[in-house]
Design a protein around this motif. Structure first.
Motif, PDB file in Angstrom:
ATOM      1  N   ARG A   7       4.400   4.863   4.519  1.00 47.03           N
ATOM      2  CA  ARG A   7       4.183   6.037   3.659  1.00 47.03           C
ATOM      3  C   ARG A   7       4.627   5.738   2.231  1.00 47.03           C
ATOM      4  NH1 ARG A   7       6.906  12.080   4.340  1.00 47.03           N
ATOM      5  NH2 ARG A   7       5.418  13.178   2.975  1.00 47.03           N
ATOM      6  N   ALA A   8       5.720   4.978   2.112  1.00 42.52           N
ATOM      7  CA  ALA A   8       6.201   4.596   0.782  1.00 42.52           C
ATOM      8  C   ALA A   8       5.163   3.732   0.064  1.00 42.52           C
ATOM      9  CB  ALA A   8       7.529   3.856   0.887  1.00 42.52           C
ATOM     10  N   HIS A   9       4.529   2.815   0.791  1.00 41.89           N
ATOM     11  CA  HIS A   9       3.483   1.981   0.203  1.00 41.89           C
ATOM     12  C   HIS A   9       2.351   2.849  -0.336  1.00 41.89           C
ATOM     13  CE1 HIS A   9       4.580  -1.894   2.657  1.00 41.89           C
ATOM     14  NE2 HIS A   9       5.550  -1.480   1.850  1.00 41.89           N
ATOM     15  N   GLU A  10       1.913   3.811   0.459  1.00 43.64           N
ATOM     16  CA  GLU A  10       0.826   4.698   0.038  1.00 43.64           C
ATOM     17  C   GLU A  10       1.227   5.496  -1.200  1.00 43.64           C
ATOM     18  OE1 GLU A  10      -1.735   8.542   1.723  1.00 43.64           O
ATOM     19  OE2 GLU A  10      -0.218   7.571   2.976  1.00 43.64           O
ATOM     20  N   PHE A  11       2.444   6.019  -1.202  1.00 49.05           N
ATOM     21  CA  PHE A  11       2.916   6.844  -2.312  1.00 49.05           C
ATOM     22  C   PHE A  11       2.979   6.045  -3.607  1.00 49.05           C
ATOM     23  CE2 PHE A  11       6.427   8.382  -4.953  1.00 49.05           C
ATOM     24  CZ  PHE A  11       6.103   9.728  -5.100  1.00 49.05           C
ATOM     25  N   TYR A  12       3.654   4.907  -3.582  1.00 49.22           N
ATOM     26  CA  TYR A  12       3.849   4.134  -4.811  1.00 49.22           C
ATOM     27  C   TYR A  12       2.574   3.430  -5.261  1.00 49.22           C
ATOM     28  CZ  TYR A  12       8.782   5.218  -4.605  1.00 49.22           C
ATOM     29  OH  TYR A  12       9.985   5.891  -4.598  1.00 49.22           O
ATOM     30  N   ALA A  13       1.673   3.139  -4.337  1.00 47.61           N
ATOM     31  CA  ALA A  13       0.382   2.582  -4.728  1.00 47.61           C
ATOM     32  C   ALA A  13      -0.396   3.583  -5.574  1.00 47.61           C
ATOM     33  CB  ALA A  13      -0.422   2.182  -3.493  1.00 47.61           C
ATOM     34  N   GLU A  14      -0.366   4.851  -5.175  1.00 48.89           N
ATOM     35  CA  GLU A  14      -1.100   5.884  -5.906  1.00 48.89           C
ATOM     36  C   GLU A  14      -0.393   6.271  -7.200  1.00 48.89           C
ATOM     37  OE1 GLU A  14      -4.059   7.333  -5.387  1.00 48.89           O
ATOM     38  OE2 GLU A  14      -4.421   5.963  -3.737  1.00 48.89           O
ATOM     39  N   VAL A  15       0.930   6.394  -7.146  1.00 51.50           N
ATOM     40  CA  VAL A  15       1.680   6.890  -8.303  1.00 51.50           C
ATOM     41  C   VAL A  15       1.865   5.813  -9.366  1.00 51.50           C
ATOM     42  CG1 VAL A  15       3.892   7.874  -9.065  1.00 51.50           C
ATOM     43  CG2 VAL A  15       2.858   8.624  -6.905  1.00 51.50           C
ATOM     44  N   LEU A  16       2.174   4.582  -8.947  1.00 51.58           N
ATOM     45  CA  LEU A  16       2.513   3.519  -9.891  1.00 51.58           C
ATOM     46  C   LEU A  16       1.498   2.382  -9.934  1.00 51.58           C
ATOM     47  CD1 LEU A  16       6.368   3.273  -9.227  1.00 51.58           C
ATOM     48  CD2 LEU A  16       5.168   4.643 -10.933  1.00 51.58           C
ATOM     49  N   GLY A  17       0.459   2.463  -9.110  1.00 51.94           N
ATOM     50  CA  GLY A  17      -0.568   1.429  -9.139  1.00 51.94           C
ATOM     51  C   GLY A  17      -0.133   0.115  -8.531  1.00 51.94           C
ATOM     52  N   ASP A 199       0.041   6.573 -17.746  1.00 51.04           N
ATOM     53  CA  ASP A 199      -0.172   8.004 -17.994  1.00 51.04           C
ATOM     54  C   ASP A 199       0.867   8.788 -17.192  1.00 51.04           C
ATOM     55  OD1 ASP A 199      -1.078  10.703 -17.865  1.00 51.04           O
ATOM     56  OD2 ASP A 199      -3.119  10.064 -18.295  1.00 51.04           O
ATOM     57  N   VAL A 200       1.869   9.345 -17.885  1.00 49.19           N
ATOM     58  CA  VAL A 200       2.946  10.056 -17.203  1.00 49.19           C
ATOM     59  C   VAL A 200       2.417  11.268 -16.446  1.00 49.19           C
ATOM     60  CG1 VAL A 200       5.060  11.400 -17.544  1.00 49.19           C
ATOM     61  CG2 VAL A 200       4.748   9.248 -18.772  1.00 49.19           C
ATOM     62  N   ALA A 201       1.567  12.078 -17.072  1.00 47.67           N
ATOM     63  CA  ALA A 201       1.049  13.293 -16.442  1.00 47.67           C
ATOM     64  C   ALA A 201       0.264  12.969 -15.173  1.00 47.67           C
ATOM     65  CB  ALA A 201       0.180  14.067 -17.430  1.00 47.67           C
ATOM     66  N   ALA A 202      -0.550  11.912 -15.209  1.00 46.37           N
ATOM     67  CA  ALA A 202      -1.330  11.530 -14.033  1.00 46.37           C
ATOM     68  C   ALA A 202      -0.425  11.056 -12.908  1.00 46.37           C
ATOM     69  CB  ALA A 202      -2.336  10.439 -14.412  1.00 46.37           C
ATOM     70  N   ALA A 203       0.641  10.338 -13.253  1.00 49.19           N
ATOM     71  CA  ALA A 203       1.574   9.859 -12.234  1.00 49.19           C
ATOM     72  C   ALA A 203       2.301  11.026 -11.580  1.00 49.19           C
ATOM     73  CB  ALA A 203       2.573   8.884 -12.857  1.00 49.19           C
ATOM     74  N   VAL A 204       2.696  12.019 -12.372  1.00 49.85           N
ATOM     75  CA  VAL A 204       3.376  13.201 -11.820  1.00 49.85           C
ATOM     76  C   VAL A 204       2.432  13.956 -10.891  1.00 49.85           C
ATOM     77  CG1 VAL A 204       4.394  15.426 -12.389  1.00 49.85           C
ATOM     78  CG2 VAL A 204       4.945  13.414 -13.760  1.00 49.85           C
ATOM     79  N   LYS A 205       1.182  14.105 -11.299  1.00 49.63           N
ATOM     80  CA  LYS A 205       0.198  14.797 -10.464  1.00 49.63           C
ATOM     81  C   LYS A 205      -0.005  14.081  -9.139  1.00 49.63           C
ATOM     82  CE  LYS A 205      -4.564  16.542 -10.563  1.00 49.63           C
ATOM     83  NZ  LYS A 205      -5.807  16.651 -11.383  1.00 49.63           N
TER      84      LYS A 205
END
Length: 250
Positions: A7-17, A199-205
């Motif tokens: 789950r961590a992999h999925e989260f950080y892949a989307e948030v931080l690329g 993009d900070v806003a996109a990462a937060v979203k």
């Protein structure tokens, strides 16, 4: 360290690329890459352990045993190690005020560093007394020494802040004023890691959509350049906008 690395992999892949690959640290560990550069490691917390998921900074040292002895001599705590870990030796410790950090001897992941254009951007210590902390870490980790590759320490009088620079880049900030006895655990002395995003806003979203949350923003800008997030496991981390004028950690 995460309770559910998948789950961590999925989260950080989307948030931080990030993309992920195996590490030379054994089963349950992986390395995160951004644009082909290693930026972080994720390991699995044992199911029987009740310790919280968290990001921990590790500082490179020449000799883990010598550094661990320095920590103890200066009234810090060595909780685990030093012990053999993958291709190196590591220990988990805490400074005088209880901020947790690790030390690492060896080269498990080549070219893993701080402060470049890709993540991670820098580290930040929120503690009671920045001067005391700088002395502790300076003596333990040999900051401001005369050896090749050592870090420069600079004081910013305006806001009681100490900067750690390496190769002309600010790689860590030490802030004083946090009260260890404060009832809010997020204000206790601790190290915070900053990861750079385009993009900070996109990462937060993205973080919010995947079960994370926004904890606090730095400054009063409508679109903040820095913000602290919590991942689905509860681990705190911060993000910063692209490097450039006005976006450095100074």
């Amino acid at each position: 360290m995460a309770r559910d690395p998948g789950r961590a992999h999925e989260f950080y892949a989307e948030v931080l690329g990030w993309e992920f690959g195996p590490a030379r640290l054994g089963e349950g560990f992986s390395v995160a890459f951004r644009e082909g550069i290693p930026v972080a490691g994720i390991g699995a917390l044992p199911a029987a352990h009740t310790i919280p998921a968290a990001w921990t900074p590790y500082f490179a040292v020449d000799d883990a045993d010598v550094t661990a002895a320095r920590i103890l001599e200066r009234s810090g705590t060595v909780a685990v190690g030093p012990l053999a870990f993958g291709t190196g030796r590591a220990a988990l410790a805490a400074d005088l005020d209880g901020a947790v950090f690790g030390i690492w001897q060896g080269d498990a992941i080549p070219d893993w560093g701080m402060g470049g254009e890709t993540a991670p951007a820098w580290l930040e210590l929120r503690t009671r007394n920045a001067f005391d902390a700088a002395i502790f870490y300076g003596e333990v980790l040999e900051w401001a020494c005369d050896h090749a590759g050592c870090c420069e320490v600079a004081y910013v009088e305006a806001d009681n802040r100490i900067l750690l620079r390496h190769a002309g880049r600010t790689v860590a900030r030490l802030h004083g004023g946090t009260l260890a006895e404060h009832p809010d655990p997020h204000l206790r002395p601790r190290w915070r890691v900053y990861f750079r995003v385009p993009d900070v806003a996109a990462a937060v979203k993205a973080a919010t959509a995947l079960g994370g949350s926004s904890v606090s923003a730095t400054g009063s800008d409508p679109v903040p350049r820095e913000i602290t997030l919590r991942d689905p496991d509860g681990a705190l981390f911060s993000i910063a906008g692209p490097a450039g004028p006005g976006s450095s950690p100074q």
